[in-house]
Design a protein around this motif. Structure first.
Motif, PDB file in Angstrom:
ATOM      1  N   ARG A 193     -19.372 -12.353  42.808  1.00 18.27           N
ATOM      2  CA  ARG A 193     -18.148 -12.567  42.036  1.00 18.27           C
ATOM      3  C   ARG A 193     -18.370 -13.604  40.943  1.00 18.27           C
ATOM      4  O   ARG A 193     -17.880 -13.439  39.818  1.00 18.27           O
ATOM      5  CB  ARG A 193     -17.028 -13.014  42.958  1.00 18.27           C
ATOM      6  N   GLN A 194     -19.104 -14.650  41.210  1.00 19.38           N
ATOM      7  CA  GLN A 194     -19.388 -15.679  40.210  1.00 19.38           C
ATOM      8  C   GLN A 194     -20.239 -15.102  39.073  1.00 19.38           C
ATOM      9  O   GLN A 194     -19.992 -15.388  37.906  1.00 19.38           O
ATOM     10  CB  GLN A 194     -20.107 -16.868  40.849  1.00 19.38           C
ATOM     11  N   VAL A 222     -18.590 -11.451  32.385  1.00 19.43           N
ATOM     12  CA  VAL A 222     -17.414 -11.034  31.619  1.00 19.43           C
ATOM     13  C   VAL A 222     -17.063 -12.082  30.564  1.00 19.43           C
ATOM     14  O   VAL A 222     -16.764 -11.741  29.415  1.00 19.43           O
ATOM     15  CB  VAL A 222     -16.219 -10.765  32.562  1.00 19.43           C
ATOM     16  N   VAL A 223     -17.104 -13.345  30.920  1.00 16.31           N
ATOM     17  CA  VAL A 223     -16.828 -14.418  29.960  1.00 16.31           C
ATOM     18  C   VAL A 223     -17.857 -14.384  28.838  1.00 16.31           C
ATOM     19  O   VAL A 223     -17.520 -14.547  27.654  1.00 16.31           O
ATOM     20  CB  VAL A 223     -16.801 -15.792  30.670  1.00 16.31           C
ATOM     21  N   ASN A 247     -20.392 -11.958  38.143  1.00 16.75           N
ATOM     22  CA  ASN A 247     -19.540 -11.048  37.367  1.00 16.75           C
ATOM     23  C   ASN A 247     -18.604 -11.819  36.441  1.00 16.75           C
ATOM     24  O   ASN A 247     -18.407 -11.432  35.291  1.00 16.75           O
ATOM     25  CB  ASN A 247     -18.723 -10.153  38.285  1.00 16.75           C
ATOM     26  N   THR A 248     -18.027 -12.903  36.921  1.00 15.83           N
ATOM     27  CA  THR A 248     -17.128 -13.704  36.101  1.00 15.83           C
ATOM     28  C   THR A 248     -17.859 -14.293  34.904  1.00 15.83           C
ATOM     29  O   THR A 248     -17.371 -14.238  33.771  1.00 15.83           O
ATOM     30  CB  THR A 248     -16.495 -14.825  36.938  1.00 15.83           C
ATOM     31  N   VAL A 249     -19.026 -14.835  35.130  1.00 13.02           N
ATOM     32  CA  VAL A 249     -19.830 -15.404  34.039  1.00 13.02           C
ATOM     33  C   VAL A 249     -20.217 -14.304  33.055  1.00 13.02           C
ATOM     34  O   VAL A 249     -20.169 -14.501  31.837  1.00 13.02           O
ATOM     35  CB  VAL A 249     -21.075 -16.123  34.602  1.00 13.02           C
TER      36      VAL A 249
END
Length: 73
Positions: A4-5, A11-12, A7-9
Motif C-alpha cells: 500500500r505504501q 500514484v503521488v 502504491n501510494t508513493v
C-alpha cells in the motif's frame, strides 16, 4: 502494508510528473485564418437544411394516432 505504501508513493509520483510536465500541444488540424469568413458561413445553411430535411423524413415515419392498448402501455 508495504504494498500500500509503494502504491501510494507511485500514484503521488505519477500525479507530480503529470503536473510538472504540463506542455502546450498544438492542434492536429489548425484552423485557417479565414475560418469565420463568409465562405465558411455559406456552407452552414446547406448542412442545416439537410439535417432539417432528414429529421422531417424520420418524423414522418413515426406512427400517428393513439398508442395501442395492452400490457405495458
Amino acid at each position: 502494508m508495504r504494498f500500500r505504501q509503494i502504491n501510494t508513493v507511485f500514484v503521488v509520483f505519477i500525479i507530480f510528473v503529470a503536473v510538472l510536465s504540463h506542455t502546450r500541444v498544438e492542434g492536429a488540424r489548425p484552423l485557417s485564418e479565414d475560418f469565420a469568413s463568409a465562405n465558411h458561413l455559406a456552407v452552414y445553411p446547406t448542412v442545416f437544411d439537410t439535417a432539417k430535411y432528414t429529421m422531417a423524413c424520420w418524423l414522418e415515419k413515426l406512427a400517428s394516432g393513439p398508442s395501442p392498448k395492452g400490457p405495458g402501455h
